[in-house]
Design a protein around this motif. Structure first.
Motif, short mmCIF file in Angstrom:
data_model
loop_
_atom_site.label_atom_id
_atom_site.label_comp_id
_atom_site.label_asym_id
_atom_site.label_seq_id
_atom_site.Cartn_x
_atom_site.Cartn_y
_atom_site.Cartn_z
N GLN A 176 0.85 -1.19 0.00
CA GLN A 176 0.00 0.00 0.00
C GLN A 176 0.89 1.24 0.00
N THR A 177 0.54 2.21 -0.81
CA THR A 177 1.29 3.47 -0.82
C THR A 177 0.38 4.60 -0.37
N TYR A 178 1.00 5.65 0.13
CA TYR A 178 0.26 6.77 0.72
C TYR A 178 0.82 8.08 0.23
N SER A 179 -0.01 9.10 0.33
CA SER A 179 0.41 10.48 0.07
C SER A 179 0.57 11.16 1.42
N LEU A 180 1.68 11.88 1.57
CA LEU A 180 1.95 12.58 2.81
C LEU A 180 2.12 14.07 2.54
N SER A 181 1.83 14.87 3.55
CA SER A 181 2.07 16.31 3.49
C SER A 181 3.15 16.65 4.50
N ARG A 182 4.07 17.51 4.08
CA ARG A 182 5.16 17.96 4.95
C ARG A 182 4.82 19.35 5.46
N TYR A 183 4.88 19.51 6.78
CA TYR A 183 4.55 20.79 7.41
C TYR A 183 5.82 21.58 7.69
N PRO A 184 5.74 22.91 7.55
CA PRO A 184 6.95 23.73 7.65
C PRO A 184 7.40 24.07 9.06
N GLU A 185 6.53 23.96 10.05
CA GLU A 185 6.90 24.39 11.40
C GLU A 185 7.98 23.50 12.02
N THR A 186 8.73 24.09 12.91
CA THR A 186 9.67 23.33 13.73
C THR A 186 8.93 22.94 14.99
N LEU A 187 8.91 21.65 15.28
CA LEU A 187 8.18 21.13 16.43
C LEU A 187 9.13 20.62 17.50
N ALA A 188 8.58 20.50 18.70
CA ALA A 188 9.31 19.92 19.83
C ALA A 188 8.44 18.85 20.47
N VAL A 189 9.10 17.85 21.03
CA VAL A 189 8.45 16.84 21.86
C VAL A 189 8.93 17.10 23.27
N VAL A 190 7.99 17.35 24.17
CA VAL A 190 8.31 17.80 25.53
C VAL A 190 7.75 16.80 26.53
N ARG A 191 8.55 16.49 27.55
CA ARG A 191 8.08 15.62 28.62
C ARG A 191 7.81 16.45 29.86
N LEU A 192 6.61 16.29 30.38
CA LEU A 192 6.22 16.94 31.64
C LEU A 192 5.92 15.85 32.67
N ALA A 193 5.80 16.25 33.90
CA ALA A 193 5.46 15.29 34.96
C ALA A 193 4.03 14.80 34.78
N ALA A 194 3.74 13.66 35.37
CA ALA A 194 2.37 13.13 35.34
C ALA A 194 1.42 14.16 35.96
N GLY A 195 0.31 14.41 35.29
CA GLY A 195 -0.70 15.33 35.81
C GLY A 195 -0.34 16.80 35.68
N ALA A 196 0.76 17.12 35.01
CA ALA A 196 1.17 18.52 34.89
C ALA A 196 0.17 19.32 34.07
N GLU A 197 0.04 20.58 34.42
CA GLU A 197 -0.79 21.48 33.63
C GLU A 197 -0.01 21.86 32.38
N ILE A 198 -0.75 22.17 31.34
CA ILE A 198 -0.11 22.55 30.08
C ILE A 198 0.43 23.98 30.24
N PRO A 199 1.74 24.16 30.06
CA PRO A 199 2.32 25.48 30.26
C PRO A 199 1.88 26.49 29.20
N LEU A 200 1.92 27.76 29.55
CA LEU A 200 1.52 28.81 28.63
C LEU A 200 2.40 28.88 27.40
N TRP A 201 3.66 28.48 27.52
CA TRP A 201 4.56 28.56 26.37
C TRP A 201 4.29 27.48 25.33
N ALA A 202 3.47 26.50 25.65
CA ALA A 202 3.20 25.40 24.72
C ALA A 202 2.26 25.88 23.62
N GLU A 203 2.86 26.42 22.57
CA GLU A 203 2.09 27.01 21.48
C GLU A 203 1.61 25.96 20.49
N SER A 204 0.44 26.21 19.97
CA SER A 204 -0.13 25.34 18.95
C SER A 204 0.61 25.51 17.63
#
Length: 149
Positions: free
Chosen positions: A20-48
């Motif tokens: 099976q083959t697929y079509s993909l789209s490449r997005y231009p933004e630079t993303l980060a993967v962030v680890r927070l503690a269990a139950g942590a609130e989402i910080p204000l700096w975590a931009e969409s």
């Protein structure tokens, strides 16, 4: 006198179905993967961004967010580039990630994957994004720049 009947085996169908083959789209933004503690609130700096994900378990909370505002002191990895499988995938679809991740594994490209109700997202280190595109194209997939929504 016993009657002897010969049994001839039918040759097995050894043809493999076309992958099976697929079509993909490449997005231009630079993303980060962030680890927070269990139950942590989402910080204000975590931009969409094109993809914004919160995954919480009993042991941790992980974010995928825009990389531009993540503080240096936060436990994170960046930069990542996101690729999205185009169109809505059925939740019963089998082998989607295998078809997409096998070429990347063969090219020794690490991945971080996410799935939504409609589709799958594959994040690769930004410095390997072009190599990922090449690996997918060699496997019959197509990749194009994402169209802004």
């Amino acid at each position: 006198m016993t009657e002897h009947t010969e049994h001839t085996e039918q040759p097995e169908n050894t043809e493999q179905p076309e992958p099976q083959t697929y079509s993909l789209s490449r997005y231009p933004e630079t993303l980060a993967v962030v680890r927070l503690a269990a139950g942590a609130e989402i910080p204000l700096w975590a931009e969409s961004s094109s993809v914004f994900s919160i995954t919480a378990t009993a042991n941790e909370t992980s974010l995928v967010c825009a990389g531009r505002s993540v503080p240096k002191k936060a436990r994170h990895h960046k930069p990542f580039t996101a690729f999205c499988v185009d169109g809505a995938l059925e939740l019963t679809a089998v082998g989607v990630l295998v078809a997409l991740l096998t070429p990347l594994a063969q090219a020794e490209i690490p991945v971080f994957t996410l799935s939504t109700f409609d589709t799958d997202w594959i994040l690769v280190p930004t410095g390997m994004a072009d190599k990922a595109e090449e690996a997918w194209r060699r496997s019959g997939h197509t990749v194009a720049p994402a169209v802004p929504a």
